[in-house]
Design a protein around this motif. Structure first.
Motif, PDB file in Angstrom:
ATOM      1  N   ARG A 163      11.077  19.483  42.184  1.00  0.00           N
ATOM      2  CA  ARG A 163      10.413  19.276  41.022  1.00  0.00           C
ATOM      3  C   ARG A 163       9.910  20.687  40.687  1.00  0.00           C
ATOM      4  O   ARG A 163       8.897  20.862  39.653  1.00  0.00           O
ATOM      5  N   GLY A 164      10.441  21.519  41.247  1.00  0.00           N
ATOM      6  CA  GLY A 164      10.167  23.193  40.725  1.00  0.00           C
ATOM      7  C   GLY A 164       8.907  23.664  41.233  1.00  0.00           C
ATOM      8  O   GLY A 164       8.341  24.537  40.959  1.00  0.00           O
ATOM      9  N   ALA A 165       8.264  23.112  42.389  1.00  0.00           N
ATOM     10  CA  ALA A 165       6.967  23.365  42.938  1.00  0.00           C
ATOM     11  C   ALA A 165       6.949  24.015  44.302  1.00  0.00           C
ATOM     12  O   ALA A 165       5.996  24.193  44.960  1.00  0.00           O
ATOM     13  N   ALA A 166       8.236  24.191  44.870  1.00  0.00           N
ATOM     14  CA  ALA A 166       8.226  24.728  46.172  1.00  0.00           C
ATOM     15  C   ALA A 166       7.559  26.101  46.358  1.00  0.00           C
ATOM     16  O   ALA A 166       7.886  27.016  45.436  1.00  0.00           O
ATOM     17  N   GLY A 167       7.118  26.326  47.392  1.00  0.00           N
ATOM     18  CA  GLY A 167       6.449  27.673  47.704  1.00  0.00           C
ATOM     19  C   GLY A 167       5.022  27.783  47.318  1.00  0.00           C
ATOM     20  O   GLY A 167       4.552  28.864  47.143  1.00  0.00           O
ATOM     21  N   GLU A 168       4.433  26.743  46.440  1.00  0.00           N
ATOM     22  CA  GLU A 168       3.330  26.976  45.752  1.00  0.00           C
ATOM     23  C   GLU A 168       1.774  27.128  46.858  1.00  0.00           C
ATOM     24  O   GLU A 168       1.426  26.223  47.000  1.00  0.00           O
ATOM     25  N   ILE A 169       1.968  28.027  47.812  1.00  0.00           N
ATOM     26  CA  ILE A 169       1.110  28.020  48.893  1.00  0.00           C
ATOM     27  C   ILE A 169      -0.462  28.371  48.454  1.00  0.00           C
ATOM     28  O   ILE A 169      -1.074  27.954  49.161  1.00  0.00           O
ATOM     29  N   GLY A 170      -0.577  28.793  47.127  1.00  0.00           N
ATOM     30  CA  GLY A 170      -1.877  29.014  46.585  1.00  0.00           C
ATOM     31  C   GLY A 170      -2.630  27.493  46.452  1.00  0.00           C
ATOM     32  O   GLY A 170      -3.875  27.616  46.554  1.00  0.00           O
ATOM     33  N   HIS A 171      -1.905  26.580  46.418  1.00  0.00           N
ATOM     34  CA  HIS A 171      -2.577  25.195  46.374  1.00  0.00           C
ATOM     35  C   HIS A 171      -2.277  24.254  47.643  1.00  0.00           C
ATOM     36  O   HIS A 171      -2.202  23.012  47.196  1.00  0.00           O
ATOM     37  N   VAL A 172      -2.295  24.888  48.676  1.00  0.00           N
ATOM     38  CA  VAL A 172      -2.205  24.005  49.790  1.00  0.00           C
ATOM     39  C   VAL A 172      -3.517  23.742  50.277  1.00  0.00           C
ATOM     40  O   VAL A 172      -4.375  24.953  50.291  1.00  0.00           O
ATOM     41  N   PRO A 173      -3.897  22.611  50.800  1.00  0.00           N
ATOM     42  CA  PRO A 173      -5.416  22.640  51.060  1.00  0.00           C
ATOM     43  C   PRO A 173      -5.537  22.980  52.659  1.00  0.00           C
ATOM     44  O   PRO A 173      -4.601  23.396  53.278  1.00  0.00           O
ATOM     45  N   GLY A 174      -6.785  22.884  53.205  1.00  0.00           N
ATOM     46  CA  GLY A 174      -7.101  23.370  54.278  1.00  0.00           C
ATOM     47  C   GLY A 174      -8.020  24.557  54.440  1.00  0.00           C
ATOM     48  O   GLY A 174      -8.069  24.928  55.598  1.00  0.00           O
ATOM     49  N   PHE A 175      -8.398  25.061  53.555  1.00  0.00           N
ATOM     50  CA  PHE A 175      -9.211  26.343  53.438  1.00  0.00           C
ATOM     51  C   PHE A 175     -10.701  26.079  53.009  1.00  0.00           C
ATOM     52  O   PHE A 175     -11.036  26.938  52.335  1.00  0.00           O
ATOM     53  N   GLY A 176     -11.226  25.091  53.622  1.00  0.00           N
ATOM     54  CA  GLY A 176     -12.753  24.595  53.228  1.00  0.00           C
ATOM     55  C   GLY A 176     -12.823  23.735  52.177  1.00  0.00           C
ATOM     56  O   GLY A 176     -11.966  22.709  52.157  1.00  0.00           O
ATOM     57  N   GLU A 177     -13.701  23.736  51.550  1.00  0.00           N
ATOM     58  CA  GLU A 177     -14.258  22.760  50.423  1.00  0.00           C
ATOM     59  C   GLU A 177     -14.497  23.211  49.071  1.00  0.00           C
ATOM     60  O   GLU A 177     -14.772  22.108  48.261  1.00  0.00           O
ATOM     61  N   LEU A 178     -14.309  24.338  48.964  1.00  0.00           N
ATOM     62  CA  LEU A 178     -14.539  24.993  47.505  1.00  0.00           C
ATOM     63  C   LEU A 178     -13.708  24.218  46.641  1.00  0.00           C
ATOM     64  O   LEU A 178     -12.353  24.034  46.771  1.00  0.00           O
ATOM     65  N   PRO A 179     -14.303  24.004  45.364  1.00  0.00           N
ATOM     66  CA  PRO A 179     -13.407  23.567  44.419  1.00  0.00           C
ATOM     67  C   PRO A 179     -12.259  24.485  43.647  1.00  0.00           C
ATOM     68  O   PRO A 179     -12.544  25.722  43.651  1.00  0.00           O
ATOM     69  N   CYS A 180     -11.117  23.995  43.387  1.00  0.00           N
ATOM     70  CA  CYS A 180      -9.898  24.921  43.026  1.00  0.00           C
ATOM     71  C   CYS A 180      -9.858  24.845  41.399  1.00  0.00           C
ATOM     72  O   CYS A 180     -10.287  23.805  40.947  1.00  0.00           O
ATOM     73  N   THR A 181      -9.300  25.749  40.809  1.00  0.00           N
ATOM     74  CA  THR A 181      -9.217  25.495  39.238  1.00  0.00           C
ATOM     75  C   THR A 181      -8.206  24.448  39.250  1.00  0.00           C
ATOM     76  O   THR A 181      -8.243  24.122  37.731  1.00  0.00           O
ATOM     77  N   CYS A 182      -7.364  24.187  39.864  1.00  0.00           N
ATOM     78  CA  CYS A 182      -6.314  23.187  39.808  1.00  0.00           C
ATOM     79  C   CYS A 182      -7.045  21.786  39.689  1.00  0.00           C
ATOM     80  O   CYS A 182      -6.382  20.660  39.403  1.00  0.00           O
ATOM     81  N   GLY A 183      -8.429  21.599  40.033  1.00  0.00           N
ATOM     82  CA  GLY A 183      -8.826  20.511  40.345  1.00  0.00           C
ATOM     83  C   GLY A 183      -9.027  19.829  41.733  1.00  0.00           C
ATOM     84  O   GLY A 183      -9.706  18.946  42.149  1.00  0.00           O
ATOM     85  N   GLY A 184      -8.278  20.678  42.738  1.00  0.00           N
ATOM     86  CA  GLY A 184      -8.368  20.075  44.145  1.00  0.00           C
ATOM     87  C   GLY A 184      -9.461  20.812  44.897  1.00  0.00           C
ATOM     88  O   GLY A 184     -10.492  21.597  44.082  1.00  0.00           O
ATOM     89  N   ARG A 185      -9.512  20.724  46.051  1.00  0.00           N
ATOM     90  CA  ARG A 185     -10.517  21.330  46.906  1.00  0.00           C
ATOM     91  C   ARG A 185      -9.954  22.059  48.085  1.00  0.00           C
ATOM     92  O   ARG A 185      -8.788  21.544  48.756  1.00  0.00           O
ATOM     93  N   GLY A 186     -10.790  23.233  48.401  1.00  0.00           N
ATOM     94  CA  GLY A 186     -10.129  23.757  49.630  1.00  0.00           C
ATOM     95  C   GLY A 186      -8.833  24.553  49.544  1.00  0.00           C
ATOM     96  O   GLY A 186      -8.187  24.661  50.768  1.00  0.00           O
ATOM     97  N   HIS A 187      -8.436  24.887  48.618  1.00  0.00           N
ATOM     98  CA  HIS A 187      -7.148  25.450  48.649  1.00  0.00           C
ATOM     99  C   HIS A 187      -7.096  27.024  48.846  1.00  0.00           C
ATOM    100  O   HIS A 187      -8.321  27.463  48.713  1.00  0.00           O
ATOM    101  N   LEU A 188      -5.978  27.490  49.328  1.00  0.00           N
ATOM    102  CA  LEU A 188      -5.986  29.107  49.558  1.00  0.00           C
ATOM    103  C   LEU A 188      -6.431  29.830  48.331  1.00  0.00           C
ATOM    104  O   LEU A 188      -7.067  30.850  48.594  1.00  0.00           O
TER     105      LEU A 188
END
Length: 326
Positions: A163-188
């Motif tokens: 789906r063209g999203a391989a390698g998107e390491i910036g949006h892998v979770p597990g880096f705390g609980e802070l909100p990310c610009t993408c809507g998720g939490r705890g991303h790199l």
């Protein structure tokens, strides 16, 4: 093969359409940059204005470097459909960019084939072709800019994923609980991007500074600034460990503004990897970008050259030399 421009050497054009600046390069078949220029990106004016700015940059280069243009590669921020040459998803800072047929618009105006890539994919193509990881077969590319981007080079080719999203390491979770610009939490991205460096420093001090100013403060002995970069470095190391554990990829090339402060990131990266080395026990190789701000444009030109089978767009004479092995 269609070509345009004055009689002369054959060239490829590479474009990096960023949120702030549009970079353009002309390259020979072996991806040697013969000329370059840049212009402010009119991101708020819409997709047509952005492409027109990029086209004007290419024409400016051809005007002062007479050559036959064979093809154009474009690197653009956001999620793209590389096969269709269209932007699928873009941030709010780009007006009327999502859905814009970039490749078709460039082809129509310049009369040569055009190809679109995500900007981080293009960054990695450039570094593999003529940069810090030339000749490597398995690489993670990571850009630490306003956000955090990633791309994968596996078995000597870019790996997009289904789906063209391989390698998107910036949006892998597990880096705390802070909100990310993408809507998720705890991303790199919440700890290692330029935006997050600014935010984390403001939380500690109440002062708002750019990531570059914070890096300069860290060098001058500001303990809060140093702590923010130490946390970012540790997070980057953990992301590399995740990649090494899942894919057995142990080479990484870093780009982006935050990566320019490698001297602040490296000690924390080294400590983290020493404390918990990859499961393969193979040392990780981490290399700062060699192409710098031209990496995306050169990588976009590399894509065009590969599609058109122009010359040799494989590893050039700038093979991997000294880097940072941790």
């Amino acid at each position: 093969m269609t070509a345009t421009g004055s009689p002369g050497p054959e060239v490829l054009a590479g474009l990096d359409i960023g949120g702030t600046t549009t970079q353009a390069v002309l390259c020979t078949a072996d991806l040697t940059v013969v000329d370059r220029t840049e212009a402010p990106t009119p991101a708020a004016e819409g997709g047509r204005a952005m492409v027109d700015t990029a086209l004007a940059a290419v024409r400016r280069l051809l005007g002062r470097t007479p050559a036959r243009l064979l093809g154009v590669g474009v690197g653009a921020a956001g999620v793209v459909d590389a096969a269709a040459g269209r932007v699928l998803v873009a941030s709010d800072s780009f007006r009327d960019w999502a859905g814009f047929p970039v490749a078709a618009a460039v082809e129509k105006e310049l009369g040569v084939p055009a190809y679109l890539d995500n900007d981080v994919n293009a960054f990695l193509r450039g570094e593999v072709a003529r940069g810090a990881v030339a000749g490597e077969q398995h690489v993670l590319g990571m850009t630490l800019g306003t956000g955090v981007g990633g791309a994968l080079w596996l078995d000597g080719a870019l790996y997009d994923g289904p789906r063209g999203a391989a390698g998107e390491i910036g949006h892998v979770p597990g880096f705390g609980e802070l909100p990310c610009t993408c809507g998720g939490r705890g991303h790199l991205e919440t700890v290692a991007s330029g935006r997050s460096v600014t935010a984390r420093y403001a939380e500690r001090t109440g002062r708002t500074r750019t990531a570059r100013a914070i890096a300069e403060a860290a060098v001058r002995g500001d303990a809060d600034a140093a702590a923010v970069y130490e946390a970012a470095g540790a997070a980057v190391a953990r992301a590399l460990l995740i990649t090494a554990g899942l894919l057995d990829v142990t080479t990484c090339v870093l780009g982006g503004g935050v990566a320019g402060a490698w001297h602040l990131l490296e000690p924390s990266v080294r400590r983290t990897l020493t404390a918990e080395p990859p499961v393969s026990a193979h040392p990780l190789t981490i290399l700062p970008t060699r192409l710098g701000e031209t990496a995306v444009a050169v990588g976009a030109a590399a894509r065009a050259g590969a599609e058109l089978e122009v010359g040799s767009t494989g590893p050039g004479p700038l093979g991997v030399t000294s880097g940072h092995r941790v």
